[in-house]
Every structure is written in structure tokens, then in C-alpha cells.
Design an enzyme around this catalytic site. Structure first.
Site, PDB file in Angstrom:
ATOM      1  N   CYS A   8      -1.428  -1.015   7.536  1.00 43.18           N
ATOM      2  CA  CYS A   8      -0.513   0.108   7.327  1.00 43.18           C
ATOM      3  C   CYS A   8      -0.295   0.892   8.616  1.00 43.18           C
ATOM      4  CB  CYS A   8      -1.051   1.021   6.228  1.00 43.18           C
ATOM      5  SG  CYS A   8      -1.040   0.252   4.593  1.00 43.18           S
TER       6      CYS A   8
ATOM      7  N   LEU B 110     -13.375  -2.745 -27.000  1.00 40.84           N
ATOM      8  CA  LEU B 110     -13.669  -2.168 -25.689  1.00 40.84           C
ATOM      9  C   LEU B 110     -12.566  -2.391 -24.664  1.00 40.84           C
ATOM     10  CD1 LEU B 110     -17.520  -2.698 -25.217  1.00 40.84           C
ATOM     11  CD2 LEU B 110     -16.294  -0.680 -26.014  1.00 40.84           C
TER      12      LEU B 110
ATOM     13  N   GLU C  47       1.461   3.735   2.114  1.00 42.06           N
ATOM     14  CA  GLU C  47       2.287   4.060   3.270  1.00 42.06           C
ATOM     15  C   GLU C  47       3.577   3.236   3.274  1.00 42.06           C
ATOM     16  OE1 GLU C  47      -2.097   4.336   4.596  1.00 42.06           O
ATOM     17  OE2 GLU C  47      -0.874   3.192   3.173  1.00 42.06           O
TER      18      GLU C  47
ATOM     19  N   HIS D 203       0.840  -1.190   0.000  1.00 43.67           N
ATOM     20  CA  HIS D 203       0.000   0.000   0.000  1.00 43.67           C
ATOM     21  C   HIS D 203       0.883   1.251   0.000  1.00 43.67           C
ATOM     22  CE1 HIS D 203      -3.791  -2.180   1.768  1.00 43.67           C
ATOM     23  NE2 HIS D 203      -3.299  -2.757   0.682  1.00 43.67           N
TER      24      HIS D 203
ATOM     25  N   GLY E  52     -25.636   0.798 -26.812  1.00 38.69           N
ATOM     26  CA  GLY E  52     -26.580   1.429 -27.716  1.00 38.69           C
ATOM     27  C   GLY E  52     -27.736   2.063 -26.975  1.00 38.69           C
ATOM     28  N   PRO E  53     -28.678   2.649 -27.711  1.00 34.51           N
ATOM     29  CA  PRO E  53     -29.767   3.398 -27.066  1.00 34.51           C
ATOM     30  C   PRO E  53     -30.681   2.555 -26.185  1.00 34.51           C
ATOM     31  CG  PRO E  53     -30.099   3.243 -29.457  1.00 34.51           C
ATOM     32  CD  PRO E  53     -28.707   2.770 -29.185  1.00 34.51           C
TER      33      PRO E  53
ATOM     34  N   THR F 184     -24.672  -3.657 -29.729  1.00 33.93           N
ATOM     35  CA  THR F 184     -23.457  -2.900 -30.061  1.00 33.93           C
ATOM     36  C   THR F 184     -22.380  -3.819 -30.613  1.00 33.93           C
ATOM     37  OG1 THR F 184     -23.917  -1.217 -28.392  1.00 33.93           O
ATOM     38  CG2 THR F 184     -21.629  -1.459 -29.077  1.00 33.93           C
TER      39      THR F 184
ATOM     40  N   SER G  37     -21.326   4.783 -37.006  1.00 31.76           N
ATOM     41  CA  SER G  37     -20.994   5.865 -36.074  1.00 31.76           C
ATOM     42  C   SER G  37     -19.516   6.234 -36.076  1.00 31.76           C
ATOM     43  CB  SER G  37     -21.401   5.468 -34.649  1.00 31.76           C
ATOM     44  OG  SER G  37     -20.685   4.323 -34.235  1.00 31.76           O
TER      45      SER G  37
END
Length: 343
Positions: free
Chosen positions: A91, A213, A56, A54, A278-279, A205, A177
Site C-alpha cells: 500500500c 454456532l 488505502e 486494502h 460447557g463448564p 455442549t 438452558s
């Protein structure tokens, strides 16, 4: 002795925390800076990948590498130091063992396993603990907005992204598109994908655009999980979303309830869910009240007839309109980036 001004170190710690984007999930993005009595930096670091050090501990290691003695020093941390033993030791114990005299925290940890217990543990060890000004708390929360959502609501923070024309169209009537927006906006969109634990889309899509993606246009240490909602099992084996890098998951028949899905993703450690759909699916998320933020890239062009941002349920009157507030409006190349949250 005057109290050490930690404002600059808090800004530095927040910048370090931002470097954990695309790296630390499902853990929060945390930065830590250690200062001596004169305000000189002794060490600094940010959270690493899950199961690794982490912030710290990274800052303490950095100070050791520099040959700096941190006894009596001040540690500035963007999130309350953990007090429980998960995949790594607490920590708090590391700071106590190192001889830190004061800890300045930007915001308390919303994790019920911590939630103030870290601050109490430090104070019980004789360490002075201060909370930073609210502006720093807001910045730390914003940086970890998905982690706060998962801890407090049990589900990810949902960000719905879309690219639209001036007249609100996302595609031509036949679905074409590419490309409504320019290169700068597309690269920025990948930076927001990088923030996400998962990117979600619908089968429509995938069939129309065959998108990957994944995160390609900005560097990242990890790829978000890619999720396809495919209730009728139409996804072709050749779909690019199934190809490396990263993992893809198909949500099939009988698994379409969005609220249940978000709860499942929260239980699996997904902090931020990035929706590019998509819509129909976008409209379903909005109608269900599950979108926490709209990320809209608006291009300076008019399309006319075409597909809308979202197919929403009809309203009885204008007074019933879904209202949003602008969080940001920033030019990106020739386009405009808009961020909105429910009013």
C-alpha cells in the site's frame, strides 16, 4: 499554513475499519480517508476480503470514481500501510504513486514484515508521516486485538462467552438452558461470533444442545470456522454444527492440549477465537490462563441448583482467586453485558 485537524477523519476511518469485521480476516480491519488541504473528503474505503484491495487502495479508487485529484492530499489510515508484497502489492507504493503528501497513522503494524518499515518507506519517498494521538492508537488496536495477538504472541485472542443467571448458573442441572437471556443479548452474541475467525465448543455442549454456532442474527460476509473438541469421537454425523453455512472441524483423540491448539490456530491465521462451551471446557481454558476476555450476558433471574459458568480447580484460599477487571457493563434489553479481562 495551519496543520490540518484529522480527528474527525480518524473517527471516520475507524468506523470504516469496523465495516471490515466479518470480511477481512485473517487480514486486519483497516480504514482509510483521504482529505484535501481544506479537510474535505476526497475518498474513503476499508480493507476487503483476503486477497482483495486494502483500505488505502479502496480509498484511492473511491477518489478516482469521484473524479478527485489526490496529489498533495493527506491520507488518514488506522494501521500502518503495508510495505511488503503479500497477496496484494504494498500500500505504501500505491500512496507514493498517487502523490499523497502526508499520511497520518493511528497505530504501527505489529506484523514483523511491516513493523515500522511502511512508515520509513513513506518518509524516504518525501511523504510527511505522523502518528495519531494515543486514544486513536488504542481504538485501532482494540479493533484488531486478535491480529495483534497473533502477530505478537503467535496465538489468537481468546474470548469466552457465557449466558448466566444472577446466581451464576448457565443451565438447569439436566443441562437445559434455552433461553436464559433475551433476544437482544442473543443477537449481540452473534455480533461477537462474527468478529471471530473460529468458534470453539466441546462435545458435551454439542450432545446436550445440538447448536449450530454459526452467525445468523446479524449479517456477515463470511462464517467463522466452527471447531468441536471431541477426544472420544462421539460426534454424531447428524449434528447441526456440521451443516452449512461455513466449515466445521473436529479435533479428535490426542489433540486436546489447548496451548498447542491455540498455536496451531494462530499459524492458520485465526485472529480471534470465540469459545462457547460447557463448564468443563470453559474451566480448562480459564485454569490454563488462556482466556483473554470474558463475555458474560447476565439475566435478571435466579435458577438455584444448576450448572456453573466454569468448573474450576479448587483454591487453597481466597487470596488465590483468579482476578479480573471490568472493561464494560452495558444493558442489552432486559439483560446486562459484561466484558472482563485478567486483572
Amino acid at each position: 499554513m495551519p496543520v490540518l485537524d484529522t480527528s474527525a477523519a480518524l473517527h471516520r476511518a475507524l468506523a470504516l475499519a469496523a465495516e471490515a469485521i466479518g470480511l477481512s480476516d485473517p487480514n486486519p480491519r483497516v480504514g482509510c480517508v483521504i482529505l484535501d488541504a481544506d479537510g474535505q473528503e476526497l475518498g474513503a474505503g476499508h480493507t476487503q476480503a483476503a486477497g482483495q484491495a486494502h483500505a488505502e487502495v479502496m480509498a484511492l479508487r473511491d477518489a478516482a470514481k469521484r473524479g478527485r485529484d489526490v496529489r498533495g492530499a493527506t491520507a488518514i489510515v488506522t494501521l500502518e500501510p503495508c510495505s511488503h508484497h503479500g497477496r496484494t502489492p504494498p500500500c505504501c507504493d500505491a500512496l507514493i504513486a498517487a502523490g499523497i503528501a502526508r499520511v497520518v497513522v493511528a497505530v504501527q503494524d505489529p506484523n514483523p514484515q511491516v513493523a515500522g518499515q511502511g512508515l520509513a518507506r513513506l518518509r524516504a519517498a518525501g511523504i510527511a508521516v505522523d502518528l495519531a494521538e494515543e486514544t486513536f492508537a488504542d481504538a485501532a488496536r482494540e479493533l484488531n486485538i486478535g491480529f495483534f495477538s497473533r502477530m505478537q504472541r503467535g496465538r489468537p485472542f481468546v474470548r469466552l462467552k457465557s449466558a448466566i443467571s444472577l446466581d451464576g448458573r448457565t443451565a438447569l442441572p439436566d443441562g437445559r438452558s434455552q433461553w436464559i437471556t433475551g433476544e437482544a443479548a442473543r443477537a449481540d452474541g452473534h455480533a461477537w461470533r462474527k468478529r471471530a475467525g473460529a468458534v470453539l465448543t466441546g462435545i458435551g455442549t454439542v450432545l446436550a444442545d445440538d447448536p449450530r454456532l454459526d452467525v445468523r442474527l446479524v449479517p456477515t460476509a463470511r462464517q467463522p470456522l466452527r471447531i468441536v473438541l471431541d477426544p472420544q469421537g462421539r460426534l454424531p454425523a447428524s449434528a447441526r454444527i456440521l451443516q452449512p453455512p461455513g466449515e466445521a472441524r473436529i479435533i479428535g483423540p490426542g489433540r486436546a492440549d489447548l496451548s498447542t491448539l491455540l498455536a496451531e490456530l494462530g499459524a492458520q491465521g485465526i485472529n480471534e477465537l470465540h469459545v462457547e462451551a460447557g463448564p468443563v471446557l470453559s474451566g480448562a481454558f480459564i485454569d490454563a490462563g488462556l482466556v483473554d476476555e470474558l463475555l458474560i450476558y447476565q439475566a435478571p433471574l435466579l435458577i438455584g441448583e444448576g450448572r456453573p459458568l466454569a468448573a474450576l480447580s479448587p483454591l487453597a484460599g481466597l487470596a488465590d482467586a483468579r482476578r479480573w477487571r471490568f472493561v464494560e457493563a452495558t444493558p442489552f434489553g432486559q439483560d446486562l453485558r459484561l466484558r472482563l479481562r485478567p486483572a
